[in-house]
Design a protein around this motif. Structure first.
Motif, mmCIF file in Angstrom:
data_model
loop_
_atom_site.group_PDB
_atom_site.id
_atom_site.type_symbol
_atom_site.label_atom_id
_atom_site.label_comp_id
_atom_site.label_asym_id
_atom_site.label_seq_id
_atom_site.Cartn_x
_atom_site.Cartn_y
_atom_site.Cartn_z
ATOM 1 N N UNK A 151 0.957 -1.042 0.153
ATOM 2 C CA UNK A 151 0.010 -0.078 0.077
ATOM 3 C C UNK A 151 0.902 1.277 0.047
ATOM 4 N N UNK A 152 0.246 2.362 -0.119
ATOM 5 C CA UNK A 152 1.043 3.711 -0.338
ATOM 6 C C UNK A 152 1.849 4.066 0.881
ATOM 7 N N UNK A 153 1.036 3.449 2.074
ATOM 8 C CA UNK A 153 1.696 4.120 3.391
ATOM 9 C C UNK A 153 2.667 2.666 3.829
ATOM 10 N N UNK A 154 2.755 1.833 3.111
ATOM 11 C CA UNK A 154 3.640 0.732 3.216
ATOM 12 C C UNK A 154 3.422 -0.147 4.603
ATOM 13 N N UNK A 155 2.165 -0.171 4.835
ATOM 14 C CA UNK A 155 1.555 -1.006 5.968
ATOM 15 C C UNK A 155 1.159 -2.253 5.521
ATOM 16 N N UNK A 156 0.796 -2.558 4.435
ATOM 17 C CA UNK A 156 0.427 -3.801 3.963
ATOM 18 C C UNK A 156 0.880 -4.336 2.697
ATOM 19 N N UNK A 157 1.591 -5.595 2.762
ATOM 20 C CA UNK A 157 2.097 -6.391 1.746
ATOM 21 C C UNK A 157 1.532 -7.301 1.160
ATOM 22 N N UNK A 158 1.299 -7.746 0.016
ATOM 23 C CA UNK A 158 0.954 -8.808 -0.354
ATOM 24 C C UNK A 158 1.757 -9.349 -1.807
ATOM 25 N N UNK A 159 1.904 -10.876 -1.665
ATOM 26 C CA UNK A 159 2.741 -11.410 -2.763
ATOM 27 C C UNK A 159 1.962 -11.495 -4.062
ATOM 28 N N UNK A 160 2.304 -11.085 -5.345
ATOM 29 C CA UNK A 160 1.685 -11.063 -6.449
ATOM 30 C C UNK A 160 1.520 -12.500 -7.059
ATOM 31 N N UNK A 161 0.552 -13.155 -7.260
ATOM 32 C CA UNK A 161 0.468 -14.427 -7.747
ATOM 33 C C UNK A 161 0.497 -14.468 -9.364
ATOM 34 N N UNK A 162 1.595 -14.831 -9.759
ATOM 35 C CA UNK A 162 2.103 -15.165 -11.107
ATOM 36 C C UNK A 162 2.860 -16.290 -11.267
ATOM 37 N N UNK A 163 3.087 -16.920 -12.478
ATOM 38 C CA UNK A 163 3.837 -17.819 -12.601
ATOM 39 C C UNK A 163 5.407 -17.510 -13.019
ATOM 40 N N UNK A 164 6.436 -17.973 -12.077
ATOM 41 C CA UNK A 164 7.636 -17.621 -12.359
ATOM 42 C C UNK A 164 8.327 -18.144 -13.631
ATOM 43 N N UNK A 165 9.402 -17.316 -14.151
ATOM 44 C CA UNK A 165 10.174 -17.937 -15.341
ATOM 45 C C UNK A 165 10.563 -19.450 -15.104
ATOM 46 N N UNK A 166 10.822 -20.020 -16.176
ATOM 47 C CA UNK A 166 11.128 -21.582 -16.262
ATOM 48 C C UNK A 166 12.232 -21.843 -15.554
ATOM 49 N N UNK A 167 13.338 -21.011 -15.715
ATOM 50 C CA UNK A 167 14.586 -21.029 -15.018
ATOM 51 C C UNK A 167 14.429 -20.688 -13.421
ATOM 52 N N UNK A 168 13.521 -19.916 -13.146
ATOM 53 C CA UNK A 168 13.268 -19.598 -11.532
ATOM 54 C C UNK A 168 12.367 -20.916 -11.302
ATOM 55 N N UNK A 169 11.722 -21.659 -11.824
ATOM 56 C CA UNK A 169 10.854 -22.623 -11.360
ATOM 57 C C UNK A 169 11.817 -23.786 -11.056
ATOM 58 N N UNK A 170 12.639 -23.881 -12.043
ATOM 59 C CA UNK A 170 13.809 -25.196 -11.799
ATOM 60 C C UNK A 170 14.887 -24.722 -10.628
ATOM 61 N N UNK A 171 15.158 -23.490 -10.528
ATOM 62 C CA UNK A 171 15.891 -23.127 -9.557
ATOM 63 C C UNK A 171 15.272 -23.656 -8.082
ATOM 64 N N UNK A 172 13.803 -22.973 -8.083
ATOM 65 C CA UNK A 172 13.005 -23.155 -6.774
ATOM 66 C C UNK A 172 13.323 -24.850 -6.567
ATOM 67 N N UNK A 173 12.985 -25.479 -7.352
ATOM 68 C CA UNK A 173 12.713 -26.975 -7.289
ATOM 69 C C UNK A 173 13.918 -27.549 -6.834
ATOM 70 N N UNK A 174 15.151 -27.180 -7.236
ATOM 71 C CA UNK A 174 16.329 -27.823 -6.783
ATOM 72 C C UNK A 174 16.775 -27.358 -5.595
ATOM 73 N N UNK A 175 16.513 -26.137 -5.303
ATOM 74 C CA UNK A 175 16.697 -25.604 -3.624
ATOM 75 C C UNK A 175 15.972 -26.168 -2.856
#
Length: 180
Positions: A151-175
């Motif tokens: 939010x503009x006052x930086x009080x609330x944060x929310x993860x944006x739901x979207x598909x990570x790139x293929x490389x990121x998915x593979x990195x996440x899977x391996x980690x």
């Protein structure tokens, strides 16, 4: 028309019950089937049943897509793995912007989905997932890359739901498979 089965899950059954109780007290006549469906999914953070169904359908389609990265990116993933310790924590901030973004996807994957967080909660999650002592840098870049909204006052944060790139998915899977 065939019936599409949708599985329903709630992270907090108590909050679900409270929300339903509040919504049901506002109903004078007995609610219809669709109104009950809308109440259930609203209690879980969706706008209405159509929104919920669209999200589930999109998620199912994404899960069917192949995750295998291009053959030449395996070497890049191997280099990116060096930024993480055996516990999956980011040890140092990469100097290249393209590496920073891929590494941030790993941090993004550990943020709770569809949940509003305070700045303090986000900071604690970030501190738990890196070792170089600059959680504010991570928070700022997560917002700048569009992986997290605030939010503009930086009080609330929310993860944006979207598909990570293929490389990121593979990195996440391996980690995640190597974490103990």
């Amino acid at each position: 028309m065939s019936r599409m089965l949708l599985h329903f899950h709630s992270e907090d059954i108590s909050a679900l019950a409270r929300s339903l109780k509040g919504q049901l007290t506002n109903c004078e006549p007995k609610p219809s089937h669709l109104e009950l469906l809308n109440m259930l999914v609203r209690a879980n953070g969706y706008r209405n049943f159509q929104h919920y169904r669209a999200q589930i359908t999109a998620q199912n389609q994404l899960e069917k897509l192949p995750i295998t990265p291009e053959p030449d990116s395996f070497d890049r993933i191997k280099r990116l793995l060096r930024f993480f310790d055996s516990g999956g924590r980011l040890m140092r901030w990469p100097s290249k912007r393209s590496q920073q973004e891929i590494c941030l996807w790993v941090i993004w994957s550990r943020l709770p989905a569809r949940q509003v967080l305070t700045e303090k909660e986000v900071d604690q999650l970030l501190k738990d997932n890196h070792l170089f002592g600059d959680h504010t840098l991570l928070r700022r870049w997560l917002c700048d890359y569009g992986m997290m909204n605030r939010t503009a006052d930086c009080r609330e944060y929310r993860r944006v739901e979207k598909r990570p790139p293929t490389e990121a998915l593979e990195l996440i899977r391996r980690i995640e498979s190597a974490r103990f």
